[in-house]
Write a protein that holds these residues in place. Structure first.
Motif, PDB file in Angstrom:
ATOM      1  N   THR A 142      -2.186   8.778   2.394  1.00  0.00           N
ATOM      2  CA  THR A 142      -0.988   9.492   2.737  1.00  0.00           C
ATOM      3  C   THR A 142      -0.368   8.685   4.150  1.00  0.00           C
ATOM      4  O   THR A 142      -0.863   8.679   4.976  1.00  0.00           O
ATOM      5  N   ILE A 143       0.880   8.407   3.782  1.00  0.00           N
ATOM      6  CA  ILE A 143       1.829   7.828   4.879  1.00  0.00           C
ATOM      7  C   ILE A 143       2.755   8.886   5.576  1.00  0.00           C
ATOM      8  O   ILE A 143       3.105   9.946   4.906  1.00  0.00           O
ATOM      9  N   VAL A 149       0.737  -1.161   0.086  1.00  0.00           N
ATOM     10  CA  VAL A 149       0.127  -0.245   0.049  1.00  0.00           C
ATOM     11  C   VAL A 149       0.753   1.467  -0.108  1.00  0.00           C
ATOM     12  O   VAL A 149       0.829   2.195  -0.549  1.00  0.00           O
ATOM     13  N   ALA A 150       1.520   1.374   0.943  1.00  0.00           N
ATOM     14  CA  ALA A 150       2.587   2.442   1.093  1.00  0.00           C
ATOM     15  C   ALA A 150       3.733   2.280   2.154  1.00  0.00           C
ATOM     16  O   ALA A 150       3.460   1.396   2.953  1.00  0.00           O
ATOM     17  N   ALA A 151       4.687   3.045   1.900  1.00  0.00           N
ATOM     18  CA  ALA A 151       5.922   2.796   2.769  1.00  0.00           C
ATOM     19  C   ALA A 151       6.634   4.233   2.958  1.00  0.00           C
ATOM     20  O   ALA A 151       6.688   4.998   2.079  1.00  0.00           O
ATOM     21  N   ILE A 152       7.292   4.320   4.117  1.00  0.00           N
ATOM     22  CA  ILE A 152       8.159   5.627   4.262  1.00  0.00           C
ATOM     23  C   ILE A 152       9.388   5.178   4.903  1.00  0.00           C
ATOM     24  O   ILE A 152       9.596   4.510   5.782  1.00  0.00           O
ATOM     25  N   HIS A 153      10.464   6.012   4.222  1.00  0.00           N
ATOM     26  CA  HIS A 153      11.797   5.827   4.811  1.00  0.00           C
ATOM     27  C   HIS A 153      12.042   6.831   5.966  1.00  0.00           C
ATOM     28  O   HIS A 153      11.152   7.709   6.036  1.00  0.00           O
ATOM     29  N   SER A 192      13.965   8.803   6.176  1.00  0.00           N
ATOM     30  CA  SER A 192      14.465  10.349   5.629  1.00  0.00           C
ATOM     31  C   SER A 192      13.291  11.006   5.054  1.00  0.00           C
ATOM     32  O   SER A 192      13.351  11.950   4.750  1.00  0.00           O
ATOM     33  N   SER A 193      12.078  10.452   5.319  1.00  0.00           N
ATOM     34  CA  SER A 193      10.584  10.733   4.781  1.00  0.00           C
ATOM     35  C   SER A 193      10.390  10.259   3.297  1.00  0.00           C
ATOM     36  O   SER A 193       9.412  10.951   2.992  1.00  0.00           O
ATOM     37  N   GLU A 194      11.332   9.881   2.762  1.00  0.00           N
ATOM     38  CA  GLU A 194      10.939   9.297   1.213  1.00  0.00           C
ATOM     39  C   GLU A 194       9.927   8.683   1.383  1.00  0.00           C
ATOM     40  O   GLU A 194       9.864   7.480   2.433  1.00  0.00           O
ATOM     41  N   SER A 195       8.841   8.495   0.469  1.00  0.00           N
ATOM     42  CA  SER A 195       7.870   7.701   0.441  1.00  0.00           C
ATOM     43  C   SER A 195       7.460   6.932  -0.709  1.00  0.00           C
ATOM     44  O   SER A 195       7.872   7.325  -1.848  1.00  0.00           O
ATOM     45  N   LYS A 196       6.824   5.865  -0.744  1.00  0.00           N
ATOM     46  CA  LYS A 196       6.391   5.179  -1.923  1.00  0.00           C
ATOM     47  C   LYS A 196       4.656   4.660  -1.731  1.00  0.00           C
ATOM     48  O   LYS A 196       4.299   4.631  -0.698  1.00  0.00           O
ATOM     49  N   TYR A 197       4.182   4.826  -2.881  1.00  0.00           N
ATOM     50  CA  TYR A 197       2.732   4.332  -2.917  1.00  0.00           C
ATOM     51  C   TYR A 197       2.436   3.399  -3.781  1.00  0.00           C
ATOM     52  O   TYR A 197       3.023   3.390  -4.914  1.00  0.00           O
ATOM     53  N   ALA A 198       1.402   2.751  -3.609  1.00  0.00           N
ATOM     54  CA  ALA A 198       0.872   1.588  -4.664  1.00  0.00           C
ATOM     55  C   ALA A 198       0.127   2.991  -5.765  1.00  0.00           C
ATOM     56  O   ALA A 198      -0.631   3.715  -5.116  1.00  0.00           O
ATOM     57  N   ASP A 199      -0.033   2.420  -6.932  1.00  0.00           N
ATOM     58  CA  ASP A 199      -0.684   3.321  -7.779  1.00  0.00           C
ATOM     59  C   ASP A 199      -2.345   3.394  -7.342  1.00  0.00           C
ATOM     60  O   ASP A 199      -2.750   4.195  -7.562  1.00  0.00           O
ATOM     61  N   SER A 200      -2.972   2.410  -6.913  1.00  0.00           N
ATOM     62  CA  SER A 200      -4.313   2.367  -6.328  1.00  0.00           C
ATOM     63  C   SER A 200      -4.484   3.122  -5.413  1.00  0.00           C
ATOM     64  O   SER A 200      -5.756   3.623  -5.284  1.00  0.00           O
ATOM     65  N   VAL A 201      -3.462   3.813  -4.560  1.00  0.00           N
ATOM     66  CA  VAL A 201      -3.885   4.772  -3.634  1.00  0.00           C
ATOM     67  C   VAL A 201      -3.227   6.006  -3.545  1.00  0.00           C
ATOM     68  O   VAL A 201      -3.722   7.031  -2.765  1.00  0.00           O
ATOM     69  N   LYS A 202      -2.461   6.278  -4.718  1.00  0.00           N
ATOM     70  CA  LYS A 202      -2.086   7.553  -4.756  1.00  0.00           C
ATOM     71  C   LYS A 202      -2.958   8.549  -4.955  1.00  0.00           C
ATOM     72  O   LYS A 202      -4.098   8.327  -5.802  1.00  0.00           O
TER      73      LYS A 202
END
Length: 122
Positions: free
Chosen positions: A68-69, A48-52, A54-64
């Motif tokens: 918000t993480i 779904v989503a993840a956060i480093h 350092s605050s860098e984050s990634k999201y699945a396309d389906s939830v972008k």
């Protein structure tokens, strides 16, 4: 023993919002990233989503654009704000910790919570 405790799941109507929280019981290891995955009945667990840290984050396309993480590193806590929820978001949501990298792969996560149910009615 390290534990991850999720909270904030529940039942909401389509278009509504929920905020999930995940707190790590103690920090005896190095957290590189924290993430959320979900699993619907009969389906595989998906990112779904993840956060480093350092605050860098990634999201699945389906939830972008809808989810918000965020994280509070001092509290070892990660949050998932879910807006404009859809019935297809219904699943058990799992919090996870990676000690190595920010990743979309479940195999890169070392610690997992028990999960919290999110149900979105149409």
């Amino acid at each position: 023993q390290v534990q991850l405790e999720e909270s904030g799941g529940g039942l909401v109507q389509a278009g509504g919002s929920l905020r999930l929280s995940c707190a790590a019981s103690r920090r005896t290891w190095s957290i590189s990233a924290m993430g959320w995955f979900r699993q619907a009945p009969g389906k595989e667990r998906e990112f779904v989503a993840a956060i480093h840290w350092s605050s860098e984050s990634k999201y699945a396309d389906s939830v972008k654009g809808r989810f918000t993480i965020s994280s509070d590193n001092a509290k070892n806590t990660v949050y998932l704000q879910m807006n404009s929820l859809k019935p297809e978001d219904t699943a058990v949501y799992f919090c996870a910790v990676s000690t190595t990298r920010l990743s979309v792969l479940a195999g890169d996560y070392d610690y997992w919570g028990q999960g919290t149910q999110v149900t979105v009615s149409s």
